[in-house]
Design a protein around this motif. Sequence first.
Motif, PDB file in Angstrom:
ATOM      1  N   MET A  39       0.804  -1.216   0.000  1.00  0.00           N
ATOM      2  CA  MET A  39       0.000   0.000   0.000  1.00  0.00           C
ATOM      3  C   MET A  39       0.839   1.269   0.000  1.00  0.00           C
ATOM      4  O   MET A  39       0.472   2.289   0.580  1.00  0.00           O
ATOM      5  CB  MET A  39      -0.974  -0.016   1.177  1.00  0.00           C
ATOM      6  N   VAL A  40       1.987   1.204  -0.657  1.00  0.00           N
ATOM      7  CA  VAL A  40       2.834   2.375  -0.879  1.00  0.00           C
ATOM      8  C   VAL A  40       3.153   2.411  -2.370  1.00  0.00           C
ATOM      9  O   VAL A  40       3.534   1.391  -2.955  1.00  0.00           O
ATOM     10  CB  VAL A  40       4.138   2.297  -0.059  1.00  0.00           C
ATOM     11  N   ALA A  41       2.957   3.555  -2.978  1.00  0.00           N
ATOM     12  CA  ALA A  41       3.225   3.677  -4.408  1.00  0.00           C
ATOM     13  C   ALA A  41       4.714   3.518  -4.681  1.00  0.00           C
ATOM     14  O   ALA A  41       5.557   4.050  -3.950  1.00  0.00           O
ATOM     15  CB  ALA A  41       2.735   5.021  -4.923  1.00  0.00           C
ATOM     16  N   LEU A  78      -8.554   3.111   4.169  1.00  0.00           N
ATOM     17  CA  LEU A  78      -9.442   2.686   3.095  1.00  0.00           C
ATOM     18  C   LEU A  78      -9.100   3.368   1.776  1.00  0.00           C
ATOM     19  O   LEU A  78      -9.223   2.761   0.704  1.00  0.00           O
ATOM     20  CB  LEU A  78     -10.887   2.952   3.482  1.00  0.00           C
ATOM     21  N   ALA A  79      -8.647   4.615   1.838  1.00  0.00           N
ATOM     22  CA  ALA A  79      -8.255   5.311   0.612  1.00  0.00           C
ATOM     23  C   ALA A  79      -7.036   4.644  -0.029  1.00  0.00           C
ATOM     24  O   ALA A  79      -6.980   4.470  -1.258  1.00  0.00           O
ATOM     25  CB  ALA A  79      -7.961   6.777   0.915  1.00  0.00           C
ATOM     26  N   ARG A  80      -6.063   4.278   0.799  1.00  0.00           N
ATOM     27  CA  ARG A  80      -4.875   3.604   0.261  1.00  0.00           C
ATOM     28  C   ARG A  80      -5.220   2.201  -0.245  1.00  0.00           C
ATOM     29  O   ARG A  80      -4.674   1.741  -1.253  1.00  0.00           O
ATOM     30  CB  ARG A  80      -3.782   3.553   1.327  1.00  0.00           C
ATOM     31  N   LEU A  81      -6.137   1.550   0.445  1.00  0.00           N
ATOM     32  CA  LEU A  81      -6.588   0.235  -0.004  1.00  0.00           C
ATOM     33  C   LEU A  81      -7.291   0.348  -1.358  1.00  0.00           C
ATOM     34  O   LEU A  81      -7.051  -0.456  -2.269  1.00  0.00           O
ATOM     35  CB  LEU A  81      -7.531  -0.353   1.043  1.00  0.00           C
ATOM     36  N   ARG A  82      -8.122   1.369  -1.505  1.00  0.00           N
ATOM     37  CA  ARG A  82      -8.833   1.558  -2.765  1.00  0.00           C
ATOM     38  C   ARG A  82      -7.877   1.902  -3.896  1.00  0.00           C
ATOM     39  O   ARG A  82      -8.054   1.430  -5.038  1.00  0.00           O
ATOM     40  CB  ARG A  82      -9.890   2.660  -2.607  1.00  0.00           C
ATOM     41  N   GLU A  83      -6.845   2.684  -3.600  1.00  0.00           N
ATOM     42  CA  GLU A  83      -5.850   3.011  -4.633  1.00  0.00           C
ATOM     43  C   GLU A  83      -5.162   1.750  -5.129  1.00  0.00           C
ATOM     44  O   GLU A  83      -4.983   1.563  -6.346  1.00  0.00           O
ATOM     45  CB  GLU A  83      -4.826   4.005  -4.083  1.00  0.00           C
ATOM     46  N   LEU A  84      -4.772   0.883  -4.196  1.00  0.00           N
ATOM     47  CA  LEU A  84      -4.128  -0.368  -4.591  1.00  0.00           C
ATOM     48  C   LEU A  84      -5.097  -1.243  -5.378  1.00  0.00           C
ATOM     49  O   LEU A  84      -4.725  -1.829  -6.409  1.00  0.00           O
ATOM     50  CB  LEU A  84      -3.627  -1.108  -3.348  1.00  0.00           C
ATOM     51  N   ARG A  86      -7.624  -0.329  -7.226  1.00  0.00           N
ATOM     52  CA  ARG A  86      -7.821   0.203  -8.577  1.00  0.00           C
ATOM     53  C   ARG A  86      -6.602  -0.013  -9.452  1.00  0.00           C
ATOM     54  O   ARG A  86      -6.712  -0.150 -10.674  1.00  0.00           O
ATOM     55  CB  ARG A  86      -8.168   1.685  -8.500  1.00  0.00           C
ATOM     56  N   SER A  87      -5.431  -0.053  -8.832  1.00  0.00           N
ATOM     57  CA  SER A  87      -4.192  -0.227  -9.593  1.00  0.00           C
ATOM     58  C   SER A  87      -4.030  -1.652 -10.101  1.00  0.00           C
ATOM     59  O   SER A  87      -3.661  -1.859 -11.263  1.00  0.00           O
ATOM     60  CB  SER A  87      -2.989   0.157  -8.721  1.00  0.00           C
ATOM     61  N   ILE A  88      -4.295  -2.633  -9.240  1.00  0.00           N
ATOM     62  CA  ILE A  88      -4.006  -4.019  -9.642  1.00  0.00           C
ATOM     63  C   ILE A  88      -5.250  -4.813 -10.030  1.00  0.00           C
ATOM     64  O   ILE A  88      -5.130  -5.926 -10.528  1.00  0.00           O
ATOM     65  CB  ILE A  88      -3.220  -4.775  -8.554  1.00  0.00           C
ATOM     66  N   LEU A 134     -15.639   1.270  -1.385  1.00  0.00           N
ATOM     67  CA  LEU A 134     -14.744   0.535  -2.282  1.00  0.00           C
ATOM     68  C   LEU A 134     -15.411   0.209  -3.611  1.00  0.00           C
ATOM     69  O   LEU A 134     -14.726  -0.071  -4.596  1.00  0.00           O
ATOM     70  CB  LEU A 134     -14.273  -0.754  -1.615  1.00  0.00           C
ATOM     71  N   GLY A 135     -16.732   0.205  -3.621  1.00  0.00           N
ATOM     72  CA  GLY A 135     -17.443  -0.083  -4.861  1.00  0.00           C
ATOM     73  C   GLY A 135     -17.493  -1.548  -5.214  1.00  0.00           C
ATOM     74  O   GLY A 135     -17.702  -1.900  -6.387  1.00  0.00           O
ATOM     75  N   ARG A 136     -17.352  -2.398  -4.211  1.00  0.00           N
ATOM     76  CA  ARG A 136     -17.435  -3.841  -4.441  1.00  0.00           C
ATOM     77  C   ARG A 136     -17.714  -4.542  -3.116  1.00  0.00           C
ATOM     78  O   ARG A 136     -17.439  -3.987  -2.054  1.00  0.00           O
ATOM     79  CB  ARG A 136     -16.165  -4.390  -5.072  1.00  0.00           C
ATOM     80  N   PRO A 137     -18.233  -5.780  -3.176  1.00  0.00           N
ATOM     81  CA  PRO A 137     -18.482  -6.514  -1.934  1.00  0.00           C
ATOM     82  C   PRO A 137     -17.180  -6.869  -1.229  1.00  0.00           C
ATOM     83  O   PRO A 137     -16.140  -7.099  -1.863  1.00  0.00           O
ATOM     84  CB  PRO A 137     -19.209  -7.776  -2.401  1.00  0.00           C
ATOM     85  N   LEU A 138     -17.248  -6.929   0.075  1.00  0.00           N
ATOM     86  CA  LEU A 138     -16.143  -7.444   0.880  1.00  0.00           C
ATOM     87  C   LEU A 138     -16.219  -8.964   0.963  1.00  0.00           C
ATOM     88  O   LEU A 138     -17.303  -9.551   0.880  1.00  0.00           O
ATOM     89  CB  LEU A 138     -16.233  -6.895   2.307  1.00  0.00           C
TER      90      LEU A 138
END
Length: 284
Positions: A39-41, A78-84, A86-88, A134-138
Amino acid sequence: MHNVPWLGFGLGLRPPHFQDVLEGAEGVDWFEILSENFMVAGGKPRYYLERVRADYPIVMHGVSMNIGSTDPLDMDYLARLRELMRSIEPVWLSDHLCWTGAGGQSSHDLLPLPLTDAVLNHLLDRIDRVQNYLGRPLVLENASTYLAFAGDEYLEQDFLNQLSRQSGCRLLLDINNIYVSSRNHGFDANAYLDEIDTQAVVQFHLAGHSDYGDYVIDTHDHPIVDPVWALFERAVRRFGPVSTMIERDDHIPPFAELVAELDQARRIAAPHWPSSEVPHASAR
């Protein structure tokens, strides 16, 4: 999360095996990552992850969502989780049904929840907010436990079923955790497994543990033992094809040893899952 794909048989992606995977992970269909490790760019971990993701399906698995806590949801996390995410573009994203801290302090452990209506309602609200963000189910995993609450109103399997039905989340069923908890609490692991809603489960975890006789600890530092393999076979018969992976987080052996252990999971599943449905490791 309808029509969830069956990924086959996977492993946890761990740093000692990065190079092995890039050189060709014959016998492995997919990988699960520990979300917090990536979770680090930028940096080496993301470099390797992006290369692996180009060739294999990836599932994200976290340990820090703290979904059961009374603390406010950690929106920075949660923001960093969502970034990851969306990336992968993982196939799904999971964490544990537990709490990991309160008062802004982390316990660095997966702590058990009272199995009550009040806690169920608390979780339903938090899961709804996380899923919307997150826009998806957990996907939530049953954690291993070492104590129970006197005020529990549900068996754990019934609590999981209610949570999935009412929230829309799905379940990651950790077979080793069921065994560990059954030893610690004295319940019937087979009955637990038989009472889980078959439509809720999208993934199995397999792992080893440390056995101290009177109690068992989920340590992910040993090979899978025969009683866990037997419970896995029962799960295979009950649930049908479910994406299955092995976790190993300490005393990590050479990559080939884990692939050999994964082959044992394939052999156990083969008589019960039609061969035409079993994906080959080379298929992407």
